[in-house]
Design a protein around this motif. Structure first.
Motif, PDB file in Angstrom:
ATOM      1  N   SER A 159      53.031  19.604 -79.842  1.00 23.09           N
ATOM      2  CA  SER A 159      52.204  19.612 -78.628  1.00 23.09           C
ATOM      3  C   SER A 159      52.788  18.730 -77.538  1.00 23.09           C
ATOM      4  N   GLN A 160      53.328  17.597 -77.917  1.00 20.89           N
ATOM      5  CA  GLN A 160      53.865  16.682 -76.920  1.00 20.89           C
ATOM      6  C   GLN A 160      55.077  17.275 -76.213  1.00 20.89           C
ATOM      7  N   VAL A 161      55.932  17.961 -76.970  1.00 17.12           N
ATOM      8  CA  VAL A 161      57.104  18.602 -76.377  1.00 17.12           C
ATOM      9  C   VAL A 161      56.672  19.702 -75.412  1.00 17.12           C
ATOM     10  N   ILE A 162      55.675  20.485 -75.794  1.00 15.41           N
ATOM     11  CA  ILE A 162      55.177  21.564 -74.941  1.00 15.41           C
ATOM     12  C   ILE A 162      54.608  21.001 -73.641  1.00 15.41           C
ATOM     13  N   LEU A 163      53.828  19.919 -73.755  1.00 16.12           N
ATOM     14  CA  LEU A 163      53.259  19.302 -72.558  1.00 16.12           C
ATOM     15  C   LEU A 163      54.344  18.715 -71.672  1.00 16.12           C
ATOM     16  N   GLN A 164      55.361  18.136 -72.277  1.00 14.22           N
ATOM     17  CA  GLN A 164      56.471  17.597 -71.488  1.00 14.22           C
ATOM     18  C   GLN A 164      57.194  18.706 -70.744  1.00 14.22           C
ATOM     19  N   ILE A 165      57.334  19.868 -71.373  1.00 15.54           N
ATOM     20  CA  ILE A 165      57.930  21.024 -70.686  1.00 15.54           C
ATOM     21  C   ILE A 165      57.048  21.439 -69.512  1.00 15.54           C
ATOM     22  N   GLY A 166      55.726  21.427 -69.732  1.00 18.66           N
ATOM     23  CA  GLY A 166      54.810  21.768 -68.650  1.00 18.66           C
ATOM     24  C   GLY A 166      54.895  20.809 -67.486  1.00 18.66           C
TER      25      GLY A 166
END
Length: 217
Positions: A159-166
């Motif tokens: 989830s953290q990686v996905i949010l960082q991409i966002g």
């Protein structure tokens, strides 16, 4: 003592998160069905000045803008208050409401100050265009960030990686937005370079620095 501390943080049930995501999806689907042309045009306006000018001329007829900003506020607030930042599996209602309140106050203050400055310098029509370009990217960002939010909640990926991409995608949109303002400052004589420089530093770069500091510290 631990129970007292835990009780001060109201936890959101996962079912409410799911219902909120369904409502957001329904709102976007509603806009797609009933304001399809306006939704397509405002998405194109982010990337091309020609479509931005066209959307600005047809804003009153398309009437889609008031619906997009609340979607951005809710989606961005969910991303900021995601439990992964607190290394938890539970959503904090306090943190979510705080995020919504802070973002809403900031956007409202930015709008009112820009309008006030326009009246102060007796350039209301010119500053209407500043308001348009200022909020254009936020309105579209909510649509782009919604799938990122869904993936961060329900996918099996980190989830953290996905949010960082966002957030990285949002930062790229901000760079594009700042480039648009620089273009307007240098190629449209009606725009004051000084006013736009002060605007970028106060309402665009400074909030970004505060946001980065919030997540890094």
């Amino acid at each position: 003592m631990s129970d007292l501390i835990a009780s001060s943080h109201i936890v959101i049930n996962n079912e409410w998160i799911f219902i909120t995501c369904v409502l957001l999806f329904s709102a976007i689907a509603f806009l797609r069905v009933h304001f399809g042309r306006g939704l397509r045009l405002i998405s194109q306006a982010v990337f091309t000045q020609r479509h931005a000018n066209q959307f600005l001329r047809e804003t009153n007829n398309l009437n889609i803008s008031p619906y997009l900003l609340p979607i951005f506020v809710v989606v961005f607030s969910f991303m900021m208050s995601h439990p992964v930042w607190q290394e938890s599996a539970l959503w904090s209602l306090n943190l979510l409401f705080k995020s919504i309140l802070v973002i809403t106050i900031f956007l409202a203050a930015k709008y009112l100050i820009i309008k006030w400055v326009g009246h102060l310098f007796q350039q209301v029509y010119l500053f209407e265009e500043v308001v348009f370009h200022s909020f254009l990217f936020e309105k579209v960002s909510g649509l782009f960030l919604f799938p990122i939010l869904i993936l961060s909640i329900y996918s099996s990926f980190n989830s953290q990686v996905i949010l960082q991409i966002g957030f990285a995608a949002l930062f790229l949109l901000l760079l594009f937005k700042w480039g648009r303002f620089v273009y307007l400052a240098f190629f449209k004589r009606s725009f004051s370079k000084t006013h736009l420089f002060v605007y970028l530093c106060t309402f665009e770069i400074l909030p970004l620095v505060v946001l980065i500091k919030h997540f890094l510290l």
